[in-house]
Design an enzyme around this catalytic site. Structure first.
Site, mmCIF file in Angstrom:
data_model
loop_
_atom_site.group_PDB
_atom_site.id
_atom_site.type_symbol
_atom_site.label_atom_id
_atom_site.label_comp_id
_atom_site.label_asym_id
_atom_site.label_seq_id
_atom_site.Cartn_x
_atom_site.Cartn_y
_atom_site.Cartn_z
ATOM 1 N N GLU A 1 -6.383 6.474 -1.467
ATOM 2 C CA GLU A 1 -6.501 5.125 -0.870
ATOM 3 C C GLU A 1 -6.973 4.025 -1.506
ATOM 4 O O GLU A 1 -6.251 2.895 -1.571
ATOM 5 C CB GLU A 1 -7.302 5.509 0.438
ATOM 6 C CG GLU A 1 -6.649 6.302 1.691
ATOM 7 C CD GLU A 1 -5.332 5.744 1.956
ATOM 8 O OE1 GLU A 1 -5.076 4.853 2.456
ATOM 9 O OE2 GLU A 1 -4.285 6.700 1.670
ATOM 10 N N HIS B 1 1.498 4.277 -2.904
ATOM 11 C CA HIS B 1 1.409 5.566 -2.938
ATOM 12 C C HIS B 1 2.366 6.377 -3.479
ATOM 13 O O HIS B 1 2.513 7.353 -4.225
ATOM 14 C CB HIS B 1 1.401 5.989 -1.545
ATOM 15 C CG HIS B 1 -0.216 6.057 -0.939
ATOM 16 N ND1 HIS B 1 -1.109 6.553 -1.247
ATOM 17 C CD2 HIS B 1 -0.193 5.426 0.271
ATOM 18 C CE1 HIS B 1 -2.189 6.505 -0.452
ATOM 19 N NE2 HIS B 1 -1.784 5.994 0.499
ATOM 20 N N HIS C 1 0.852 -1.073 -0.178
ATOM 21 C CA HIS C 1 0.131 -0.023 0.030
ATOM 22 C C HIS C 1 0.672 1.240 0.107
ATOM 23 O O HIS C 1 0.803 2.259 -0.663
ATOM 24 C CB HIS C 1 -0.987 0.103 1.302
ATOM 25 C CG HIS C 1 -1.734 1.233 1.419
ATOM 26 N ND1 HIS C 1 -2.824 1.245 1.047
ATOM 27 C CD2 HIS C 1 -1.336 2.226 2.062
ATOM 28 C CE1 HIS C 1 -3.375 2.342 1.281
ATOM 29 N NE2 HIS C 1 -2.663 3.125 1.840
ATOM 30 N N GLU C 2 1.960 1.152 1.001
ATOM 31 C CA GLU C 2 2.783 2.398 1.053
ATOM 32 C C GLU C 2 3.678 2.724 -0.320
ATOM 33 O O GLU C 2 3.667 3.597 -0.933
ATOM 34 C CB GLU C 2 3.590 2.509 2.132
ATOM 35 C CG GLU C 2 2.997 2.381 3.569
ATOM 36 C CD GLU C 2 1.891 3.812 3.836
ATOM 37 O OE1 GLU C 2 2.391 4.747 3.353
ATOM 38 O OE2 GLU C 2 1.059 3.586 4.293
HETATM 39 ZN ZN ZN Z 1 -2.636 5.330 2.387
#
Ligand code: ZN
Length: 269
Positions: free
Chosen positions: A195, A138, A134-135
């Protein structure tokens, strides 16, 4: 005069749009990596000197190992999809910081921090891979630079589009976009769209790295149980809601496995 302004506006509009390789969508981004990354790297280094970085523990080593697997999976995906060289300015770094906050974050250019407070929720290496995916997502999708660009638009107006902003101002916009500066490391929440995008991209790259994407929904169930209705920081952002997130991740897991199969990955840990 009007014509000149219009021409400039069109030029900026075209120049400021970048394609997100993972979604194929055009996104607004005034800031090339060469401008954003040095600011991010400096902020990250400052954060590390002001916080308790854990080195050489088995957990710290595991964070680094997972980070390397995830970023190398991202690189394979990008190369296979015609984006070789996309990561050339990235300087991946993964640090574990002693802090009870249940959080993890990534600054532009691949500068990642995990707090020890998130480890009871990640529980396993695969759980760490969910958060790491997830990071990293981003960072790959330039979500930070997009937020900076949106902030710039608000500040200077769409037509003016002053590309040649002075350095202190750029730093200021960076700090506002990240919520850093006086409170280094306390990241502002990303938007719901960012997100969801990070969840989706993250799921694919964790699968390509050989981690079981069905574990992502399990991790968010633990997050939900842990949050107890409190307003959470970035990683626990209430947008999208935990339930939406769990549903999405459950639905997308087979897709992530299918994507991994293209890279010869058919078994997951
Ligand atoms: Zn996030």
């Amino acid at each position: 005069m009007k014509k000149i302004i219009l021409t400039i506006a069109i030029f900026i509009g075209v120049a400021a749009c970048k394609t997100n390789p993972f979604t194929g969508k055009k996104v607004l981004n005034f800031y090339p990596n060469s401008q954003v990354f040095p600011m991010a790297f400096a902020q990250y280094d400052q954060f590390l000197t002001e916080n308790n970085v854990i080195e050489n523990s088995s957990e710290a080593k595991m964070i680094t190992k997972v980070g390397q697997r995830i970023s190398s999976a991202a690189e394979r995906w990008l190369t296979a999809n015609g984006y070789a060289g996309y990561l050339k300015d990235y300087k991946w770094e993964y640090n574990l910081v002693k802090d009870e906050t249940v959080n993890a974050w990534c600054m532009p250019g691949g500068k990642i921090v995990f707090y020890t407070g998130i480890l009871p929720i990640t529980q396993t290496e695969t759980g760490v891979a969910v958060v790491m995916g997830h990071e990293v997502a981003h960072a790959l999708a330039d979500h930070g630079a997009q937020r900076m660009s949106a902030g710039t638009l608000q500040q200077i107006g769409a037509v003016a589009g002053n590309v040649a902003i002075q350095d202190p101002q750029k730093r200021n916009i960076f700090n506002q976009a990240y919520g850093v500066g006086s409170q280094v490391g306390l990241m502002l929440p990303f938007s719901r769209g960012h997100e969801t995008e990070a969840d989706r991209i993250g799921l694919q790259i964790m699968a390509i790295a050989g981690y079981d994407p069905t574990e992502a929904a399990e991790l968010w169930k633990r997050m939900k149980a842990n949050s107890g209705g409190q307003a959470p920081p970035e990683f626990l952002s209430t947008h999208p809601s935990n339930d939406t997130r769990i549903n999405n991740l459950t639905e997308w897991a087979p897709m992530a496995k299918a994507e991994a199969k293209k890279f010869g990955v058919t078994s997951f840990e």
